[in-house]
Motif scaffolding. Sequence first.
Motif, PDB file in Angstrom:
ATOM      1  N   ALA A 286      37.728  31.974  51.532  1.00 12.41           N
ATOM      2  CA  ALA A 286      37.622  33.038  52.529  1.00 12.41           C
ATOM      3  C   ALA A 286      36.190  33.533  52.688  1.00 12.41           C
ATOM      4  O   ALA A 286      35.812  34.020  53.766  1.00 12.41           O
ATOM      5  N   LEU A 287      35.387  33.425  51.624  1.00 13.92           N
ATOM      6  CA  LEU A 287      33.995  33.882  51.688  1.00 13.92           C
ATOM      7  C   LEU A 287      33.058  32.818  52.258  1.00 13.92           C
ATOM      8  O   LEU A 287      31.848  32.988  52.263  1.00 13.92           O
ATOM      9  N   ASN A 288      33.616  31.729  52.704  1.00 17.86           N
ATOM     10  CA  ASN A 288      32.831  30.689  53.362  1.00 17.86           C
ATOM     11  C   ASN A 288      31.974  31.324  54.489  1.00 17.86           C
ATOM     12  O   ASN A 288      32.448  32.204  55.204  1.00 17.86           O
ATOM     13  N   PRO A 289      30.697  30.959  54.651  1.00 18.99           N
ATOM     14  CA  PRO A 289      30.009  29.790  54.097  1.00 18.99           C
ATOM     15  C   PRO A 289      29.319  30.010  52.756  1.00 18.99           C
ATOM     16  O   PRO A 289      28.568  29.149  52.319  1.00 18.99           O
ATOM     17  N   ALA A 290      29.513  31.145  52.110  1.00 22.63           N
ATOM     18  CA  ALA A 290      28.854  31.400  50.827  1.00 22.63           C
ATOM     19  C   ALA A 290      29.561  30.632  49.715  1.00 22.63           C
ATOM     20  O   ALA A 290      30.771  30.394  49.773  1.00 22.63           O
ATOM     21  N   GLN A 291      28.787  30.239  48.677  1.00 29.12           N
ATOM     22  CA  GLN A 291      29.344  29.562  47.516  1.00 29.12           C
ATOM     23  C   GLN A 291      29.758  30.597  46.479  1.00 29.12           C
ATOM     24  O   GLN A 291      29.082  31.603  46.288  1.00 29.12           O
ATOM     25  N   VAL A 292      30.858  30.331  45.802  1.00 26.80           N
ATOM     26  CA  VAL A 292      31.383  31.255  44.799  1.00 26.80           C
ATOM     27  C   VAL A 292      31.337  30.583  43.433  1.00 26.80           C
ATOM     28  O   VAL A 292      31.786  29.447  43.271  1.00 26.80           O
ATOM     29  N   ILE A 293      30.778  31.299  42.425  1.00 23.70           N
ATOM     30  CA  ILE A 293      30.668  30.758  41.070  1.00 23.70           C
ATOM     31  C   ILE A 293      31.906  31.110  40.248  1.00 23.70           C
ATOM     32  O   ILE A 293      32.468  30.273  39.555  1.00 23.70           O
ATOM     33  N   ASN A 294      32.329  32.364  40.355  1.00 23.06           N
ATOM     34  CA  ASN A 294      33.459  32.802  39.534  1.00 23.06           C
ATOM     35  C   ASN A 294      34.168  33.971  40.211  1.00 23.06           C
ATOM     36  O   ASN A 294      33.552  34.744  40.956  1.00 23.06           O
ATOM     37  N   VAL A 295      35.480  34.098  39.933  1.00 24.21           N
ATOM     38  CA  VAL A 295      36.288  35.205  40.457  1.00 24.21           C
ATOM     39  C   VAL A 295      37.069  35.810  39.303  1.00 24.21           C
ATOM     40  O   VAL A 295      37.783  35.089  38.587  1.00 24.21           O
ATOM     41  N   LEU A 315      24.402  36.390  52.199  1.00 24.95           N
ATOM     42  CA  LEU A 315      25.274  35.543  53.012  1.00 24.95           C
ATOM     43  C   LEU A 315      26.740  35.851  52.729  1.00 24.95           C
ATOM     44  O   LEU A 315      27.569  35.896  53.649  1.00 24.95           O
ATOM     45  N   ALA A 316      27.062  36.068  51.452  1.00 19.72           N
ATOM     46  CA  ALA A 316      28.446  36.367  51.074  1.00 19.72           C
ATOM     47  C   ALA A 316      28.890  37.732  51.621  1.00 19.72           C
ATOM     48  O   ALA A 316      30.020  37.887  52.079  1.00 19.72           O
ATOM     49  N   ILE A 317      27.981  38.698  51.564  1.00 17.48           N
ATOM     50  CA  ILE A 317      28.324  40.035  52.074  1.00 17.48           C
ATOM     51  C   ILE A 317      28.379  40.032  53.591  1.00 17.48           C
ATOM     52  O   ILE A 317      29.276  40.621  54.205  1.00 17.48           O
ATOM     53  N   GLY A 318      27.451  39.340  54.221  1.00 19.18           N
ATOM     54  CA  GLY A 318      27.432  39.255  55.678  1.00 19.18           C
ATOM     55  C   GLY A 318      26.735  40.432  56.327  1.00 19.18           C
ATOM     56  O   GLY A 318      26.415  41.445  55.681  1.00 19.18           O
ATOM     57  N   LYS A 319      26.518  40.300  57.623  1.00 19.13           N
ATOM     58  CA  LYS A 319      25.854  41.354  58.382  1.00 19.13           C
ATOM     59  C   LYS A 319      26.729  42.599  58.414  1.00 19.13           C
ATOM     60  O   LYS A 319      27.885  42.554  58.830  1.00 19.13           O
ATOM     61  N   ARG A 320      26.170  43.721  57.950  1.00 23.65           N
ATOM     62  CA  ARG A 320      26.891  44.991  57.856  1.00 23.65           C
ATOM     63  C   ARG A 320      28.174  44.841  57.040  1.00 23.65           C
ATOM     64  O   ARG A 320      29.161  45.534  57.282  1.00 23.65           O
ATOM     65  N   GLY A 321      28.168  43.907  56.066  1.00 25.77           N
ATOM     66  CA  GLY A 321      29.322  43.707  55.193  1.00 25.77           C
ATOM     67  C   GLY A 321      30.494  43.026  55.871  1.00 25.77           C
ATOM     68  O   GLY A 321      31.618  43.045  55.353  1.00 25.77           O
ATOM     69  N   ASN A 323      31.319  39.767  56.496  1.00 24.13           N
ATOM     70  CA  ASN A 323      31.944  38.609  55.861  1.00 24.13           C
ATOM     71  C   ASN A 323      32.859  39.039  54.719  1.00 24.13           C
ATOM     72  O   ASN A 323      33.995  38.549  54.599  1.00 24.13           O
ATOM     73  N   ALA A 324      32.391  39.953  53.896  1.00 19.01           N
ATOM     74  CA  ALA A 324      33.211  40.446  52.787  1.00 19.01           C
ATOM     75  C   ALA A 324      34.407  41.235  53.305  1.00 19.01           C
ATOM     76  O   ALA A 324      35.517  41.140  52.756  1.00 19.01           O
ATOM     77  N   ILE A 335      37.463  43.175  47.386  1.00 17.70           N
ATOM     78  CA  ILE A 335      36.478  42.225  46.871  1.00 17.70           C
ATOM     79  C   ILE A 335      35.147  42.928  46.595  1.00 17.70           C
ATOM     80  O   ILE A 335      34.589  43.568  47.489  1.00 17.70           O
ATOM     81  N   ASP A 336      34.681  42.806  45.358  1.00 16.97           N
ATOM     82  CA  ASP A 336      33.367  43.327  44.960  1.00 16.97           C
ATOM     83  C   ASP A 336      32.479  42.123  44.656  1.00 16.97           C
ATOM     84  O   ASP A 336      32.765  41.346  43.740  1.00 16.97           O
ATOM     85  N   ILE A 337      31.418  41.966  45.425  1.00 12.84           N
ATOM     86  CA  ILE A 337      30.566  40.781  45.298  1.00 12.84           C
ATOM     87  C   ILE A 337      29.334  41.117  44.456  1.00 12.84           C
ATOM     88  O   ILE A 337      28.634  42.096  44.725  1.00 12.84           O
ATOM     89  N   LYS A 338      29.083  40.297  43.425  1.00 15.62           N
ATOM     90  CA  LYS A 338      27.930  40.476  42.537  1.00 15.62           C
ATOM     91  C   LYS A 338      27.135  39.172  42.469  1.00 15.62           C
ATOM     92  O   LYS A 338      27.691  38.080  42.568  1.00 15.62           O
ATOM     93  N   SER A 339      25.829  39.319  42.288  1.00 19.46           N
ATOM     94  CA  SER A 339      24.972  38.138  42.100  1.00 19.46           C
ATOM     95  C   SER A 339      24.935  37.763  40.620  1.00 19.46           C
ATOM     96  O   SER A 339      25.312  38.560  39.749  1.00 19.46           O
ATOM     97  N   GLU A 340      24.470  36.554  40.335  1.00 21.69           N
ATOM     98  CA  GLU A 340      24.402  36.091  38.941  1.00 21.69           C
ATOM     99  C   GLU A 340      23.503  36.999  38.107  1.00 21.69           C
ATOM    100  O   GLU A 340      23.838  37.359  36.977  1.00 21.69           O
TER     101      GLU A 340
END
Length: 424
Positions: A286-295, A315-321, A323-324, A335-340
């Motif tokens: 669902a978060l495509n086109p972003a790549q996901v490492i872990n959920v 990219l995962a969050i998207g413009k003004r959030g 995509n998320a 969904i809470d998106i975090k970077s590595e």
Amino acid sequence: MSKEMLNALDTLEQEKGIAKEIVIDALEAALVSAYKKNYGQAQNVEVEFDMKKGDIHVYAVKEVVDVVFDSRLEVSLKEALDINSAYELGDSIRFKTTPKDFGRIAAQTAKQVIMQRVREAERNIIYNEFITYENDIMQGIVERQDHRYIYVNLGKIEAVLSKQEQIPNEVYKPHDRIKVYVTKVENTSKGPQIFVSRSHPDLLKRLFEQEVPEIYDGIVEIKSIAREAGDRAKVAVMSRDENIDPVGTCVGPKGQRVQAIVNELKGENMDIVEWSADPATFIANALNPAQVINVTFNEREGSCVVVVPDYQLSLAIGKRGQNARLAAKLTGFKIDIKSESDIQDSLITKDKAGLERTEDYVSAVEETMSAEQESDATEIVENVEDSKDFPSDIEVEDEFQEGILTSGEAEEMIEIAEAEDENK
């Protein structure tokens, strides 16, 4: 007159689709009203329309009684027997009472009533026709607009498109052909009222059914849709046939199928993702086109933390959030998106906090042990003073080295021991 009446009924049935029986029932009711109004007749009037000849007959229905009190409602037994010897008390007899000028009066009086019945019949026909299109898609022509609605001609009736159901920034001009989703059909006192939408998520579903035969046939199924009308939408699809790729099927050769839908919705972007029974995989898709490492899931709160590479966080969050936000609507999870790097920093912070807690624990233990040692030393001094059995200098020094006595306590005990020796 009779032929003209029959021809008129035939025309109504052919052009308006109104059965003769409906018009005749309305006509008979109107003629009864007209007769009562113009001739002061009581409630015992019946009107009969001859379907073959087109003639109209008015009858007064009277009851057979012994003594007549109201000649409009009753007839004597003697008169009834003169008509037919089979009549008995309590029977009803119909007397033909059609006035000579009744045709003219009836036509004038019944016109409005008949027209009203005809309009009601037309409304019911239209309602019954369009109720079958509820929750379906139709094509219409933009007729006009005011400050509340845009009016779309669907053929036999105008539908209304409110501002809330319009695609933002979409301009509607008269004679434009648009596809709309029928959200509700109501049968009001003013006739059928049809409400349509251009922003409803199911409009997208119906458009895919029109463009993708596999969806219409049920081979490919749309599981969920998340849409921000006029901007972007996400569609989750699955295939019931292992040999058919659901995403590729919806996109079509060179993107032709999905492009037709995008054109109909004036450039609304489409993300078609594959549905999965595994929530982690579905969220990653669902978060495509972003790549996901872990959920990581929190089942109690119905939420999850998604880890993505640092360079794909925006990219995962998207413009003004966006995509998320759309991914959350599509999957049903918060969904809470975090970077590595955020996750690593969080782990380091937790490790430091754990280490600090360990050091604090060690310090607390040492303080406790020191306090216990001082308490033990004080108890020894008190016991020695009470017994007057003082230890030797060597013993005191050993206990001091072992940490049992403090320096002050050791010096005090040595002084006491020396004083005792002098007294001896």
